[in-house]
Design a protein around this motif. Structure first.
Motif, PDB file in Angstrom:
ATOM      1  N   MET A   1       1.060  -1.222   0.053  1.00  0.00           N
ATOM      2  CA  MET A   1      -0.014  -0.043  -0.044  1.00  0.00           C
ATOM      3  C   MET A   1       0.913   1.169  -0.076  1.00  0.00           C
ATOM      4  O   MET A   1       1.823   1.310   0.916  1.00  0.00           O
ATOM      5  N   GLU A   2       0.523   2.025  -0.941  1.00  0.00           N
ATOM      6  CA  GLU A   2       1.345   3.526  -1.022  1.00  0.00           C
ATOM      7  C   GLU A   2       0.314   4.372  -1.157  1.00  0.00           C
ATOM      8  O   GLU A   2      -0.780   4.402  -1.801  1.00  0.00           O
ATOM      9  N   VAL A   3       0.732   5.655  -0.475  1.00  0.00           N
ATOM     10  CA  VAL A   3      -0.070   6.754  -0.360  1.00  0.00           C
ATOM     11  C   VAL A   3       0.956   7.971  -0.700  1.00  0.00           C
ATOM     12  O   VAL A   3       1.846   8.247   0.038  1.00  0.00           O
ATOM     13  N   LEU A   4       0.796   8.713  -1.910  1.00  0.00           N
ATOM     14  CA  LEU A   4       1.689   9.841  -2.093  1.00  0.00           C
ATOM     15  C   LEU A   4       1.013  10.935  -2.251  1.00  0.00           C
ATOM     16  O   LEU A   4      -0.274  11.075  -3.095  1.00  0.00           O
ATOM     17  N   ALA A   5       1.278  12.101  -1.669  1.00  0.00           N
ATOM     18  CA  ALA A   5       0.787  13.171  -1.729  1.00  0.00           C
ATOM     19  C   ALA A   5       2.078  14.440  -2.388  1.00  0.00           C
ATOM     20  O   ALA A   5       2.912  14.562  -1.644  1.00  0.00           O
ATOM     21  N   ALA A  18      -2.999   8.298   9.486  1.00  0.00           N
ATOM     22  CA  ALA A  18      -4.219   7.868   9.661  1.00  0.00           C
ATOM     23  C   ALA A  18      -4.942   7.808   8.217  1.00  0.00           C
ATOM     24  O   ALA A  18      -5.562   6.663   7.954  1.00  0.00           O
ATOM     25  N   ALA A  19      -4.565   8.634   7.164  1.00  0.00           N
ATOM     26  CA  ALA A  19      -5.233   8.384   5.760  1.00  0.00           C
ATOM     27  C   ALA A  19      -4.533   7.076   5.300  1.00  0.00           C
ATOM     28  O   ALA A  19      -5.212   6.349   4.717  1.00  0.00           O
ATOM     29  N   ARG A  20      -3.310   6.749   5.389  1.00  0.00           N
ATOM     30  CA  ARG A  20      -2.496   5.716   4.799  1.00  0.00           C
ATOM     31  C   ARG A  20      -3.064   4.381   5.543  1.00  0.00           C
ATOM     32  O   ARG A  20      -3.531   3.380   5.043  1.00  0.00           O
ATOM     33  N   ALA A  21      -3.569   4.410   6.877  1.00  0.00           N
ATOM     34  CA  ALA A  21      -4.145   3.398   7.675  1.00  0.00           C
ATOM     35  C   ALA A  21      -5.475   2.854   7.102  1.00  0.00           C
ATOM     36  O   ALA A  21      -5.764   1.892   7.023  1.00  0.00           O
ATOM     37  N   GLU A  22      -6.161   4.171   6.805  1.00  0.00           N
ATOM     38  CA  GLU A  22      -7.444   3.743   6.263  1.00  0.00           C
ATOM     39  C   GLU A  22      -7.456   3.123   5.105  1.00  0.00           C
ATOM     40  O   GLU A  22      -8.279   2.248   4.584  1.00  0.00           O
ATOM     41  N   ALA A  23      -6.574   3.720   3.893  1.00  0.00           N
ATOM     42  CA  ALA A  23      -6.512   3.050   2.714  1.00  0.00           C
ATOM     43  C   ALA A  23      -6.030   1.714   2.816  1.00  0.00           C
ATOM     44  O   ALA A  23      -6.554   1.023   1.890  1.00  0.00           O
ATOM     45  N   ARG A  25      -6.962  -0.697   4.767  1.00  0.00           N
ATOM     46  CA  ARG A  25      -8.299  -1.349   5.238  1.00  0.00           C
ATOM     47  C   ARG A  25      -9.478  -0.954   4.046  1.00  0.00           C
ATOM     48  O   ARG A  25     -10.369  -1.403   4.034  1.00  0.00           O
ATOM     49  N   GLY A  26      -8.965  -0.340   2.844  1.00  0.00           N
ATOM     50  CA  GLY A  26      -9.877  -0.029   1.851  1.00  0.00           C
ATOM     51  C   GLY A  26     -10.553   0.880   1.635  1.00  0.00           C
ATOM     52  O   GLY A  26     -11.232   1.419   0.747  1.00  0.00           O
ATOM     53  N   ALA A  27     -10.431   1.919   2.797  1.00  0.00           N
ATOM     54  CA  ALA A  27     -11.037   3.217   2.769  1.00  0.00           C
ATOM     55  C   ALA A  27     -10.260   4.275   2.213  1.00  0.00           C
ATOM     56  O   ALA A  27      -9.688   5.056   3.269  1.00  0.00           O
ATOM     57  N   TRP A  28      -9.879   4.507   0.778  1.00  0.00           N
ATOM     58  CA  TRP A  28      -9.110   5.484   0.218  1.00  0.00           C
ATOM     59  C   TRP A  28      -9.380   6.906   0.384  1.00  0.00           C
ATOM     60  O   TRP A  28      -8.714   7.669   0.059  1.00  0.00           O
ATOM     61  N   ALA A  29     -10.926   7.183   0.632  1.00  0.00           N
ATOM     62  CA  ALA A  29     -11.432   8.572   0.416  1.00  0.00           C
ATOM     63  C   ALA A  29     -10.714   9.391   1.126  1.00  0.00           C
ATOM     64  O   ALA A  29     -10.618  10.687   0.890  1.00  0.00           O
ATOM     65  N   ARG A  30     -10.182   9.129   2.398  1.00  0.00           N
ATOM     66  CA  ARG A  30      -9.594  10.070   2.990  1.00  0.00           C
ATOM     67  C   ARG A  30      -8.263  10.577   2.810  1.00  0.00           C
ATOM     68  O   ARG A  30      -7.677  11.710   2.786  1.00  0.00           O
ATOM     69  N   ALA A  31      -7.384   9.630   2.081  1.00  0.00           N
ATOM     70  CA  ALA A  31      -6.169  10.098   1.367  1.00  0.00           C
ATOM     71  C   ALA A  31      -6.479  10.820   0.189  1.00  0.00           C
ATOM     72  O   ALA A  31      -5.489  11.856   0.101  1.00  0.00           O
ATOM     73  N   GLY A  36      -5.057  20.815   1.429  1.00  0.00           N
ATOM     74  CA  GLY A  36      -3.720  21.720   0.571  1.00  0.00           C
ATOM     75  C   GLY A  36      -4.143  21.423  -1.008  1.00  0.00           C
ATOM     76  O   GLY A  36      -5.129  20.969  -1.296  1.00  0.00           O
ATOM     77  N   SER A  37      -3.331  21.855  -1.694  1.00  0.00           N
ATOM     78  CA  SER A  37      -3.415  21.765  -3.133  1.00  0.00           C
ATOM     79  C   SER A  37      -2.432  20.711  -3.699  1.00  0.00           C
ATOM     80  O   SER A  37      -1.092  20.908  -3.983  1.00  0.00           O
ATOM     81  N   CYS A  38      -2.946  19.281  -3.858  1.00  0.00           N
ATOM     82  CA  CYS A  38      -1.667  18.463  -4.026  1.00  0.00           C
ATOM     83  C   CYS A  38      -2.544  17.424  -5.151  1.00  0.00           C
ATOM     84  O   CYS A  38      -3.567  17.352  -5.040  1.00  0.00           O
ATOM     85  N   LEU A  39      -1.437  16.529  -5.813  1.00  0.00           N
ATOM     86  CA  LEU A  39      -2.045  15.406  -6.222  1.00  0.00           C
ATOM     87  C   LEU A  39      -1.785  14.250  -5.551  1.00  0.00           C
ATOM     88  O   LEU A  39      -0.801  14.153  -4.636  1.00  0.00           O
ATOM     89  N   THR A  40      -2.998  13.302  -5.212  1.00  0.00           N
ATOM     90  CA  THR A  40      -2.787  12.173  -4.391  1.00  0.00           C
ATOM     91  C   THR A  40      -2.882  10.995  -5.289  1.00  0.00           C
ATOM     92  O   THR A  40      -3.646  10.864  -6.371  1.00  0.00           O
ATOM     93  N   VAL A  41      -1.862  10.163  -5.090  1.00  0.00           N
ATOM     94  CA  VAL A  41      -1.961   8.878  -5.752  1.00  0.00           C
ATOM     95  C   VAL A  41      -2.037   7.738  -4.674  1.00  0.00           C
ATOM     96  O   VAL A  41      -1.244   7.620  -3.511  1.00  0.00           O
TER      97      VAL A  41
END
Length: 196
Positions: A1-5, A18-23, A25-31, A36-41
Protein backbone atom coordinates in the motif's frame (compact mmCIF):
# COMPACT_ATOMS: atom_id res chain seq x y z
CA UNK A 1 0.00 0.00 0.00
CA UNK A 2 1.32 3.41 -0.96
CA UNK A 3 -0.16 6.87 -0.48
CA UNK A 4 1.68 9.75 -2.15
CA UNK A 5 0.74 13.41 -1.81
CA UNK A 6 2.69 15.49 -4.33
CA UNK A 7 2.56 19.26 -4.17
CA UNK A 8 1.50 21.57 -1.37
CA UNK A 9 0.01 19.04 1.04
CA UNK A 10 -0.78 20.67 4.38
CA UNK A 11 -1.50 17.43 6.25
CA UNK A 12 0.31 16.68 9.48
CA UNK A 13 2.24 13.44 9.96
CA UNK A 14 -0.64 12.15 12.05
CA UNK A 15 -3.18 12.95 9.31
CA UNK A 16 -0.99 11.25 6.69
CA UNK A 17 -0.59 8.16 8.89
CA UNK A 18 -4.33 7.99 9.55
CA UNK A 19 -5.08 8.34 5.82
CA UNK A 20 -2.63 5.56 4.97
CA UNK A 21 -4.05 3.28 7.67
CA UNK A 22 -7.58 3.80 6.34
CA UNK A 23 -6.43 3.20 2.76
CA UNK A 24 -4.86 -0.09 3.86
CA UNK A 25 -8.32 -1.13 5.10
CA UNK A 26 -9.83 -0.19 1.72
CA UNK A 27 -11.17 3.24 2.77
CA UNK A 28 -9.14 5.34 0.30
CA UNK A 29 -11.32 8.48 0.38
CA UNK A 30 -9.55 10.11 3.33
CA UNK A 31 -6.25 9.98 1.45
CA UNK A 32 -7.62 12.02 -1.46
CA UNK A 33 -9.22 14.53 0.93
CA UNK A 34 -5.95 15.63 2.55
CA UNK A 35 -5.71 19.40 3.01
CA UNK A 36 -3.80 21.54 0.55
CA UNK A 37 -3.29 21.71 -3.20
CA UNK A 38 -1.75 18.41 -4.16
CA UNK A 39 -1.91 15.40 -6.41
CA UNK A 40 -2.74 12.24 -4.48
CA UNK A 41 -1.86 8.73 -5.65
CA UNK A 42 -3.13 5.68 -3.76
CA UNK A 43 -1.80 2.30 -4.87
CA UNK A 44 -2.90 -1.02 -3.44
CA UNK A 45 -2.86 -4.62 -4.67
CA UNK A 46 -5.88 -4.04 -6.92
CA UNK A 47 -4.67 -0.96 -8.74
CA UNK A 48 -4.13 2.78 -8.64
CA UNK A 49 -6.24 5.83 -7.80
CA UNK A 50 -5.11 9.28 -8.92
CA UNK A 51 -6.83 12.48 -7.79
CA UNK A 52 -6.20 16.21 -7.92
CA UNK A 53 -7.35 18.51 -5.16
CA UNK A 54 -11.04 19.17 -4.55
CA UNK A 55 -10.81 22.81 -5.63
CA UNK A 56 -9.53 21.92 -9.09
CA UNK A 57 -6.22 23.75 -8.61
CA UNK A 58 -4.35 20.51 -9.30
CA UNK A 59 -6.20 18.69 -12.07
CA UNK A 60 -5.59 15.23 -13.52
CA UNK A 61 -5.91 14.54 -17.25
CA UNK A 62 -5.61 11.17 -18.96
CA UNK A 63 -5.60 9.35 -22.29
CA UNK A 64 -5.71 5.71 -23.22
CA UNK A 65 -2.77 4.31 -25.17
CA UNK A 66 -2.13 0.75 -26.43
CA UNK A 67 0.04 0.07 -23.37
CA UNK A 68 -2.57 1.34 -20.91
CA UNK A 69 -3.15 4.86 -19.61
CA UNK A 70 -1.02 8.00 -19.50
CA UNK A 71 -1.98 10.67 -16.98
CA UNK A 72 -0.63 14.12 -16.19
CA UNK A 73 -1.56 17.34 -14.40
CA UNK A 74 -1.74 19.21 -17.72
CA UNK A 75 -3.72 18.38 -20.86
CA UNK A 76 -1.31 19.87 -23.40
CA UNK A 77 1.51 17.26 -23.12
CA UNK A 78 -1.03 14.45 -23.44
CA UNK A 79 -2.62 16.18 -26.45
CA UNK A 80 0.81 16.54 -28.07
CA UNK A 81 1.59 12.87 -27.40
CA UNK A 82 -1.76 11.72 -28.84
CA UNK A 83 -1.79 14.31 -31.64
CA UNK A 84 -5.22 15.36 -30.34
CA UNK A 85 -7.12 18.17 -32.00
CA UNK A 86 -8.51 21.11 -29.98
CA UNK A 87 -12.13 20.77 -28.86
CA UNK A 88 -13.85 23.93 -30.18
CA UNK A 89 -17.04 23.47 -28.13
CA UNK A 90 -15.11 23.30 -24.85
CA UNK A 91 -12.83 26.18 -25.86
CA UNK A 92 -15.83 28.36 -26.73
CA UNK A 93 -17.60 27.47 -23.49
CA UNK A 94 -14.51 28.23 -21.42
CA UNK A 95 -14.03 31.60 -23.13
CA UNK A 96 -17.69 32.64 -22.84
CA UNK A 97 -18.71 31.46 -19.38
CA UNK A 98 -16.98 32.49 -16.15
CA UNK A 99 -17.41 30.87 -12.76
CA UNK A 100 -18.87 27.65 -14.18
CA UNK A 101 -16.95 24.42 -14.74
CA UNK A 102 -17.61 23.85 -18.44
CA UNK A 103 -15.06 21.06 -18.71
CA UNK A 104 -16.71 18.34 -16.58
CA UNK A 105 -14.83 15.24 -17.78
CA UNK A 106 -13.63 16.86 -21.03
CA UNK A 107 -10.55 18.95 -21.71
CA UNK A 108 -9.62 21.55 -24.30
CA UNK A 109 -8.59 18.65 -26.59
CA UNK A 110 -10.47 15.73 -28.14
CA UNK A 111 -9.51 12.33 -26.63
CA UNK A 112 -7.86 13.92 -23.56
CA UNK A 113 -10.11 13.25 -20.58
CA UNK A 114 -10.23 15.20 -17.32
CA UNK A 115 -10.82 13.92 -13.81
CA UNK A 116 -13.36 16.42 -12.43
CA UNK A 117 -12.70 17.94 -8.99
CA UNK A 118 -14.04 15.64 -6.29
CA UNK A 119 -13.35 12.56 -8.41
CA UNK A 120 -10.54 10.06 -8.78
CA UNK A 121 -9.11 8.22 -11.79
CA UNK A 122 -9.32 4.48 -11.11
CA UNK A 123 -6.86 2.21 -12.87
CA UNK A 124 -7.48 -1.47 -12.17
CA UNK A 125 -5.87 -4.43 -13.92
CA UNK A 126 -8.17 -6.04 -16.46
CA UNK A 127 -10.74 -3.19 -16.40
CA UNK A 128 -11.29 -0.04 -18.42
CA UNK A 129 -10.07 3.18 -16.76
CA UNK A 130 -12.86 5.12 -15.12
CA UNK A 131 -13.52 8.03 -12.81
CA UNK A 132 -15.41 7.75 -9.54
CA UNK A 133 -16.75 10.40 -7.23
CA UNK A 134 -14.91 10.61 -3.93
CA UNK A 135 -17.37 9.69 -1.18
CA UNK A 136 -18.24 12.75 0.84
CA UNK A 137 -17.82 12.75 4.58
CA UNK A 138 -20.75 14.36 6.32
CA UNK A 139 -22.56 14.22 9.59
CA UNK A 140 -25.72 15.86 10.84
CA UNK A 141 -24.90 18.59 13.33
CA UNK A 142 -26.42 21.64 14.92
CA UNK A 143 -25.91 25.11 13.45
CA UNK A 144 -23.72 26.13 16.41
CA UNK A 145 -21.52 23.04 16.11
CA UNK A 146 -21.28 23.57 12.34
CA UNK A 147 -20.15 27.17 12.85
CA UNK A 148 -17.47 26.01 15.31
CA UNK A 149 -16.28 23.29 12.90
CA UNK A 150 -16.03 25.73 9.96
CA UNK A 151 -14.22 28.27 12.13
CA UNK A 152 -11.72 25.64 13.29
CA UNK A 153 -11.14 24.29 9.78
CA UNK A 154 -10.51 27.72 8.22
CA UNK A 155 -8.26 28.81 11.09
CA UNK A 156 -6.26 25.59 10.87
CA UNK A 157 -5.84 25.71 7.09
CA UNK A 158 -4.81 29.39 7.00
CA UNK A 159 -2.50 28.79 9.96
CA UNK A 160 -0.78 25.95 8.11
CA UNK A 161 -0.42 27.82 4.83
CA UNK A 162 0.49 31.33 6.03
CA UNK A 163 3.77 30.72 7.88
CA UNK A 164 6.52 30.51 5.34
CA UNK A 165 10.08 31.52 4.64
CA UNK A 166 9.17 35.10 3.78
CA UNK A 167 6.41 37.69 3.77
CA UNK A 168 3.14 36.95 2.01
CA UNK A 169 0.72 39.16 0.12
CA UNK A 170 -3.04 38.93 -0.05
CA UNK A 171 -5.26 39.53 -3.06
CA UNK A 172 -8.63 40.79 -1.87
CA UNK A 173 -11.70 40.42 -4.04
CA UNK A 174 -13.77 42.58 -1.70
CA UNK A 175 -15.77 39.63 -0.43
CA UNK A 176 -16.14 38.21 3.04
CA UNK A 177 -14.07 35.10 2.23
CA UNK A 178 -10.88 36.86 1.12
CA UNK A 179 -11.19 39.41 3.95
CA UNK A 180 -11.48 36.62 6.53
CA UNK A 181 -8.50 34.71 5.10
CA UNK A 182 -6.39 37.90 4.99
CA UNK A 183 -7.28 38.76 8.59
CA UNK A 184 -6.36 35.28 9.80
CA UNK A 185 -3.09 35.32 7.86
CA UNK A 186 -2.20 38.77 9.19
CA UNK A 187 -2.83 37.58 12.75
CA UNK A 188 -0.49 34.64 12.29
CA UNK A 189 2.34 36.31 10.37
CA UNK A 190 3.14 39.54 8.58
CA UNK A 191 1.23 40.35 5.42
CA UNK A 192 3.49 42.48 3.24
CA UNK A 193 0.79 43.91 1.02
CA UNK A 194 -2.88 43.80 0.26
CA UNK A 195 -4.04 44.07 -3.34
CA UNK A 196 -7.63 45.00 -4.13
Amino acid sequence: MEVLAIGCCLATREELSAARAEAERGAWARAVRLPGSCLTVVRDRTGLRVAGDRAGTVTVYWITVPEGVLWATAATPLAAYADAEPNPAVLLGASMVRGVDVLASDSHFHTVRRVPPGHTLVLTRGRQPRTEAVPTAFAETSFEDGVAAVRQTITTVVGRRAPGPGPISSDLSGGVDSGMVTSLAAAGCGVAGVLG
